[in-house]
Design a protein around this motif. Structure first.
Motif, PDB file in Angstrom:
ATOM      1  N   THR A 176       2.733  32.280  15.807  1.00 39.80           N
ATOM      2  CA  THR A 176       1.958  33.301  15.107  1.00 39.80           C
ATOM      3  C   THR A 176       1.302  32.657  13.887  1.00 39.80           C
ATOM      4  N   ASN A 177       0.501  33.426  13.177  1.00 44.86           N
ATOM      5  CA  ASN A 177      -0.126  32.886  11.966  1.00 44.86           C
ATOM      6  C   ASN A 177       0.922  32.470  10.942  1.00 44.86           C
ATOM      7  N   VAL A 178       2.013  33.228  10.878  1.00 46.54           N
ATOM      8  CA  VAL A 178       3.085  32.920   9.925  1.00 46.54           C
ATOM      9  C   VAL A 178       3.801  31.632  10.318  1.00 46.54           C
ATOM     10  N   THR A 179       4.178  31.518  11.600  1.00 44.46           N
ATOM     11  CA  THR A 179       4.886  30.306  12.036  1.00 44.46           C
ATOM     12  C   THR A 179       3.970  29.079  11.992  1.00 44.46           C
ATOM     13  N   LYS A 180       2.669  29.290  12.217  1.00 41.27           N
ATOM     14  CA  LYS A 180       1.719  28.173  12.099  1.00 41.27           C
ATOM     15  C   LYS A 180       1.718  27.627  10.676  1.00 41.27           C
ATOM     16  N   ARG A 181       1.694  28.550   9.716  1.00 41.25           N
ATOM     17  CA  ARG A 181       1.702  28.141   8.318  1.00 41.25           C
ATOM     18  C   ARG A 181       2.986  27.383   7.983  1.00 41.25           C
ATOM     19  N   LYS A 182       4.113  27.869   8.488  1.00 34.17           N
ATOM     20  CA  LYS A 182       5.398  27.230   8.207  1.00 34.17           C
ATOM     21  C   LYS A 182       5.495  25.852   8.855  1.00 34.17           C
ATOM     22  N   ILE A 183       4.980  25.710  10.071  1.00 33.16           N
ATOM     23  CA  ILE A 183       5.007  24.416  10.753  1.00 33.16           C
ATOM     24  C   ILE A 183       4.107  23.418  10.022  1.00 33.16           C
ATOM     25  N   SER A 184       2.941  23.861   9.584  1.00 30.20           N
ATOM     26  CA  SER A 184       2.036  22.986   8.835  1.00 30.20           C
ATOM     27  C   SER A 184       2.694  22.490   7.551  1.00 30.20           C
ATOM     28  N   ILE A 185       3.427  23.389   6.881  1.00 30.34           N
ATOM     29  CA  ILE A 185       4.085  23.029   5.627  1.00 30.34           C
ATOM     30  C   ILE A 185       5.225  22.037   5.862  1.00 30.34           C
ATOM     31  N   ILE A 186       6.054  22.284   6.880  1.00 30.71           N
ATOM     32  CA  ILE A 186       7.180  21.372   7.131  1.00 30.71           C
ATOM     33  C   ILE A 186       6.665  20.002   7.555  1.00 30.71           C
ATOM     34  N   SER A 187       5.522  19.973   8.250  1.00 29.03           N
ATOM     35  CA  SER A 187       4.934  18.693   8.648  1.00 29.03           C
ATOM     36  C   SER A 187       4.450  17.925   7.423  1.00 29.03           C
ATOM     37  N   LEU A 188       3.790  18.611   6.500  1.00 28.22           N
ATOM     38  CA  LEU A 188       3.354  17.971   5.256  1.00 28.22           C
ATOM     39  C   LEU A 188       4.553  17.462   4.461  1.00 28.22           C
ATOM     40  N   TYR A 189       5.597  18.275   4.405  1.00 28.75           N
ATOM     41  CA  TYR A 189       6.824  17.895   3.695  1.00 28.75           C
ATOM     42  C   TYR A 189       7.424  16.631   4.310  1.00 28.75           C
ATOM     43  N   TRP A 190       7.443  16.577   5.626  1.00 34.78           N
ATOM     44  CA  TRP A 190       8.029  15.421   6.331  1.00 34.78           C
ATOM     45  C   TRP A 190       7.207  14.163   6.085  1.00 34.78           C
ATOM     46  N   HIS A 191       5.874  14.300   6.099  1.00 32.71           N
ATOM     47  CA  HIS A 191       5.017  13.141   5.812  1.00 32.71           C
ATOM     48  C   HIS A 191       5.198  12.679   4.370  1.00 32.71           C
ATOM     49  N   PHE A 192       5.410  13.628   3.464  1.00 34.28           N
ATOM     50  CA  PHE A 192       5.668  13.291   2.069  1.00 34.28           C
ATOM     51  C   PHE A 192       6.936  12.448   1.942  1.00 34.28           C
ATOM     52  N   LEU A 193       7.998  12.849   2.652  1.00 36.39           N
ATOM     53  CA  LEU A 193       9.251  12.088   2.621  1.00 36.39           C
ATOM     54  C   LEU A 193       9.057  10.699   3.215  1.00 36.39           C
ATOM     55  N   ASP A 194       8.215  10.609   4.212  1.00 32.95           N
ATOM     56  CA  ASP A 194       7.903   9.309   4.813  1.00 32.95           C
ATOM     57  C   ASP A 194       7.208   8.415   3.799  1.00 32.95           C
ATOM     58  N   ALA A 195       6.254   8.981   3.047  1.00 33.00           N
ATOM     59  CA  ALA A 195       5.532   8.210   2.026  1.00 33.00           C
ATOM     60  C   ALA A 195       6.479   7.751   0.920  1.00 33.00           C
ATOM     61  N   VAL A 196       7.392   8.634   0.508  1.00 28.56           N
ATOM     62  CA  VAL A 196       8.370   8.273  -0.527  1.00 28.56           C
ATOM     63  C   VAL A 196       9.246   7.129  -0.032  1.00 28.56           C
TER      64      VAL A 196
END
Length: 200
Positions: free
Chosen positions: A166-186
């Motif tokens: 849904t639009n809500v779960t899409k937003r949440k998946i996009s956020i967790i993906s950004l968070y995961w890439h951030f941890l990768d960069a760190v």
């Protein structure tokens, strides 16, 4: 009829505003997290030579941290594949890649715990020296973030199973993906500053 349409439009507008606020909240969280890790990196830079005559950075387990890096990089790739499946509307593929990402994250944390345990058995504990305090604080903080991300991902998988894409779960998946890439960069910074420069 016109009043009903106006009320419906206002409701949709309010929903969009809430979604945008949640995304803004995540970016604010990410900025504060950058400041947190910057503080840990600064402390490590100042204290990495204060070894108290004990364990030094030259004694790090080289194969271990190379494997950790490889696992986390692969998990960042699989999280990207999950987002691609989300945009295709493939719920099964999305959940599958999220499970793979979470599993790789768990493997990463497992290697980190094993590294910490081995160091502790050699007498390299948190309170042994200022160097070890800064090391465990920096790397441990990253490991805690990865662990949090794994549980967050599992929660999203459960939500996807019941509600679908849904639009809500899409937003949440996009956020967790950004968070995961951030941890990768760190981790790339940790890999370079702590491990590579340490053994050199």
């Amino acid at each position: 009829m016109q009043q009903s349409m106006t009320a419906h439009t206002d409701h949709d507008h309010g929903h969009v505003d809430q979604e945008e606020l949640k995304i803004l909240g995540f970016w604010i969280f990410l900025v504060t997290d950058c400041l947190l890790f910057a503080t840990f990196f600064s402390a490590y830079a100042v204290l990495h030579n204060h070894t108290n005559g004990g364990f030094t950075s030259k004694e790090f387990d080289i194969p271990g941290f190379i494997i950790e890096t490889f696992v986390l990089l692969v998990s960042s790739f699989t999280s990207g594949l999950a987002v691609l499946q989300m945009h295709k509307g493939n719920k099964k593929g999305l959940i599958g890649w999220l499970l793979v990402t979470a599993a790789l994250g768990a493997v990463f944390v497992g290697f980190e715990i094993n590294e910490f345990t081995n160091m502790a058995q050699e007498g390299a504990t948190l309170t042994k020296s200022a160097f070890l305090t800064s090391f465990f604080s920096l790397v441990g903080a990253h490991g805690c973030h990865v662990t949090f991300g794994i549980f967050w991902m599992i929660g999203l998988i459960i939500q996807l199973s019941s509600k679908g894409i849904t639009n809500v779960t899409k937003r949440k998946i996009s956020i967790i993906s950004l968070y995961w890439h951030f941890l990768d960069a760190v981790w790339i910074f940790i890999f370079t500053v702590v491990y590579l420069m340490g053994v050199m």
